[in-house]
Design a protein around this motif. Structure first.
Motif, PDB file in Angstrom:
ATOM      1  N   LEU A  13       0.832  -1.210   0.000  1.00 27.09           N
ATOM      2  CA  LEU A  13       0.000   0.000   0.000  1.00 27.09           C
ATOM      3  C   LEU A  13       0.864   1.257   0.000  1.00 27.09           C
ATOM      4  O   LEU A  13       0.534   2.253  -0.657  1.00 27.09           O
ATOM      5  N   ARG A  14       1.975   1.210   0.730  1.00 30.72           N
ATOM      6  CA  ARG A  14       2.871   2.365   0.794  1.00 30.72           C
ATOM      7  C   ARG A  14       3.483   2.655  -0.577  1.00 30.72           C
ATOM      8  O   ARG A  14       3.535   3.808  -1.021  1.00 30.72           O
ATOM      9  N   LYS A  16       2.304   1.732  -3.522  1.00 39.83           N
ATOM     10  CA  LYS A  16       1.242   2.190  -4.428  1.00 39.83           C
ATOM     11  C   LYS A  16       0.938   3.664  -4.206  1.00 39.83           C
ATOM     12  O   LYS A  16       0.707   4.418  -5.160  1.00 39.83           O
ATOM     13  N   SER A  17       0.959   4.078  -2.948  1.00 45.17           N
ATOM     14  CA  SER A  17       0.673   5.478  -2.623  1.00 45.17           C
ATOM     15  C   SER A  17       1.722   6.407  -3.225  1.00 45.17           C
ATOM     16  O   SER A  17       1.389   7.443  -3.824  1.00 45.17           O
ATOM     17  N   ASN A  20       1.425   6.329  -7.188  1.00 46.97           N
ATOM     18  CA  ASN A  20       0.257   7.033  -7.729  1.00 46.97           C
ATOM     19  C   ASN A  20       0.331   8.539  -7.504  1.00 46.97           C
ATOM     20  O   ASN A  20      -0.223   9.319  -8.282  1.00 46.97           O
ATOM     21  N   ALA A  21       1.032   8.952  -6.451  1.00 48.89           N
ATOM     22  CA  ALA A  21       1.133  10.389  -6.154  1.00 48.89           C
ATOM     23  C   ALA A  21       1.994  11.125  -7.175  1.00 48.89           C
ATOM     24  O   ALA A  21       1.909  12.355  -7.291  1.00 48.89           O
TER      25      ALA A  21
END
Length: 404
Positions: A13-14, A16-17, A20-21
């Motif tokens: 999740l980290r 991906k964050s 995507n940012a």
């Protein structure tokens, strides 16, 4: 840095964050790179190290995608991340899983935009790219997309960088006639030239390579025949790559016709490459018919298979080197090039183009060159053709010639 377990959902999740940012723009990319660069580097080393025992492909792909997004259309980040990761990029290209390799290639492609393509021409990354192509070819791993991506990256290097400088990075083992990365680069260069044309590229490295490789082939063949011993184990690979290099050279013929003073042609003619090509052709005439299967492995196949098309390639090279240059025609004729070509003017099931290549090369060497025409007459053997009034060799309708 926090230590994550293999398969950590929190880490996924980290990543991906962060990934995507990056779409928020260059300022956000700069901010993210500054904040997470050290952490990303440690993760890459950890998840690509064989000693770690971690083989979480999903995390490694997310990590590589994150790096790729950080450098996309961001020149400053490209330089920053290159400086930090250049020693680790080969890890991605040599990774066993091709999905990881594919994302690694996309990362490299984004990293080496037109302005920064020089970043990936440092030797370790270049060698890793070529080793990947060798791996894909030798193992026949079924993924054309990975091969295509690797070829695109190498093509961008050929387009943007000096090919002779690139060759110098690979030409570090002076005692070896050929190394696997050199062979891979020549294949890539040949594919690029046949796809895109010569453009304004001047690959002078072809002269030095062909000179060294053909001299090695000639010496190896002569030694094998005279001593009746097994050929040098490197010979087949050198011959196969020499064929590719010779065909690449002949692909520049159209460029030579438009620019007779082309540096590649001029330097080739002023070198001893014409004489070496003749000497190698003569050696191959004695060597190839006498090849025997020296090992059990080779008994299962035609021992001449690896040398197919060598003689036609040599003759086509001779014809391009000669062209309309009277002095080069004279040099080739004086060292036995005409006789060697005439000895090839017969039908060979293994080398279907040999007779046609011999006749064409003879026509080039004889055209408007009285002394070469006289040399052919002096040989006094069954004719391979007929000289017309203009001194051009025309096909002879009689039986196939025997060797002189």
């Amino acid at each position: 840095m926090k230590i994550y377990e293999e398969g950590s959902e929190e880490l996924k999740l980290r990543l991906k964050s962060i990934r995507n940012a990056c779409v928020e723009g260059t300022e956000k990319q700069s901010e993210l790179a500054k904040e997470h660069l050290e952490e990303l580097k440690e993760l890459l080393i950890r998840f690509t190290s064989p000693q770690s025992g971690f083989y979480d492909i999903t995390i490694l792909i997310l990590l590589t995608q994150t790096l790729s997004n950080l450098v996309t259309q961001h020149s400053a980040n490209q330089q920053l991340i290159w400086n930090e990761f250049k020693g680790d990029i080969p890890r991605l290209l040599s990774y066993p899983d091709l999905n990881v390799v594919s994302t690694g290639l996309i990362f490299i492609r984004n990293l080496s935009s037109t302005a920064n393509v020089h970043l990936v021409t440092e030797r370790p990354v270049l060698i890793a790219l070529l080793d990947l192509l060798i791996r894909l070819e030798s193992t026949q791993e079924d993924d054309d997309s990975v091969f295509h991506l690797a070829f695109i990256v190498v093509s961008s290097i050929i387009e943007q960088e000096n090919v002779d400088s690139i060759w110098n990075l690979l030409d570090t083992f002076v005692e070896e006639p050929l190394t696997p990365p050199q062979a891979a680069f020549i294949k890539c260069f040949d594919a690029y030239i046949h796809k895109n044309g010569p453009k304004d590229i001047t690959p002078l490295f072809l002269i030095s390579f062909l000179t060294r490789a053909l001299e090695f082939a000639r010496t190896s063949m002569q030694t094998s025949v005279s001593a009746n011993v097994e050929p040098d184990p490197r010979l087949a690979a050198v011959v196969q790559t020499s064929i590719v290099a010779a065909e690449t050279f002949t692909a520049f013929q159209s460029a030579f016709e438009h620019a007779p003073s082309h540096l590649l042609l001029g330097n080739s003619r002023s070198s001893n490459l014409p004489e070496i090509a003749v000497g190698t052709l003569e050696a191959s005439l004695s060597f190839l018919p006498s090849i025997q299967p020296f090992s059990k492995e080779s008994e299962q196949e035609d021992p001449l298979k690896k040398f197919a098309n060598f003689k036609p390639a040599l003759m086509r090279l001779m014809s391009v080197l000669a062209g309309s240059d009277v002095s080069v025609k004279e040099r080739i004729g004086a060292v036995g090039g005409l006789k060697a070509c005439m000895n090839c003017a017969h039908v060979d099931a293994r080398e279907s183009s040999m007779r046609e290549s011999a006749l064409f090369t003879l026509s080039v060497l004889l055209k408007e060159h009285p002394s070469n025409q006289q040399r052919v007459r002096d040989l006094g053997d069954t004719p391979v053709g007929v000289l017309d009034a203009q001194g051009v060799l025309q096909p002879f309708e009689g039986k196939n010639t025997r060797q002189i």
